[in-house]
Scaffold this active site. Structure first.
Site, PDB file in Angstrom:
ATOM      1  N   ILE A 120      -0.741   1.424  -2.581  1.00  0.00           N
ATOM      2  CA  ILE A 120       0.089   2.313  -3.276  1.00  0.00           C
ATOM      3  C   ILE A 120       1.377   2.596  -2.234  1.00  0.00           C
ATOM      4  CG2 ILE A 120      -0.983   4.490  -2.072  1.00  0.00           C
ATOM      5  CD1 ILE A 120       0.360   4.166  -5.863  1.00  0.00           C
TER       6      ILE A 120
ATOM      7  N   LEU B 297      -6.596  -1.423  -5.674  1.00  0.00           N
ATOM      8  CA  LEU B 297      -5.650  -0.793  -4.954  1.00  0.00           C
ATOM      9  C   LEU B 297      -6.199   0.533  -4.121  1.00  0.00           C
ATOM     10  CD1 LEU B 297      -2.424  -0.360  -5.285  1.00  0.00           C
ATOM     11  CD2 LEU B 297      -3.186   1.621  -6.671  1.00  0.00           C
ATOM     12  N   CYS B 298      -5.603   0.478  -3.104  1.00  0.00           N
ATOM     13  CA  CYS B 298      -5.889   1.533  -2.134  1.00  0.00           C
ATOM     14  C   CYS B 298      -4.664   1.951  -1.663  1.00  0.00           C
ATOM     15  CB  CYS B 298      -7.080   1.046  -1.230  1.00  0.00           C
ATOM     16  SG  CYS B 298      -6.386   0.020   0.249  1.00  0.00           S
ATOM     17  N   HIS B 299      -4.438   2.595  -0.512  1.00  0.00           N
ATOM     18  CA  HIS B 299      -3.462   3.154   0.105  1.00  0.00           C
ATOM     19  C   HIS B 299      -2.621   2.013   0.790  1.00  0.00           C
ATOM     20  CE1 HIS B 299      -0.823   6.183   2.371  1.00  0.00           C
ATOM     21  NE2 HIS B 299      -0.688   5.360   3.361  1.00  0.00           N
TER      22      HIS B 299
END
Length: 98
Positions: free
Chosen positions: A86, A58-60
């Site tokens: 996210i 997961l990242c932005h």
């Protein structure tokens, strides 16, 4: 590259989620139970990534996690990119810690 949506990964039983955002990004929102390993220091912590389980990255918004997912797959890990990061996680109404 394998990919999954936030809604799909949230429906799994105890997924191993690795958040590759930088520490300052976690202040806005964080997935409960996710492990934080910043992309900038990822190689230094590669040994902390479980090889025997699927890991969900997961990242932005999904770009950095896609890069990390590709790298992990090349190293023999079963890694899956969480699309939308996210941003999509929160927009989908899934729980976040603030």
């Amino acid at each position: 590259m394998q990919q999954i949506t936030p809604l799909e990964v949230s429906a799994l039983d105890a997924p191993v989620i690795i958040d590759v955002r930088e520490a300052n990004e976690l202040e806005a929102a964080r997935v409960p139970g996710a492990t934080h390993i910043a992309m900038s220091s990822f190689l230094e912590h590669l040994g902390e990534i479980p090889r025997e389980e699927t890991v969900y990255i997961l990242c932005h918004a999904g770009s950095r996690s896609a890069q990390v997912t590709n790298y992990l797959e090349q190293q023999g890990y079963d890694a899956v990119n969480i699309t939308g990061g996210i941003t999509e996680w929160a927009a989908s109404g899934l729980p976040v810690e603030r």
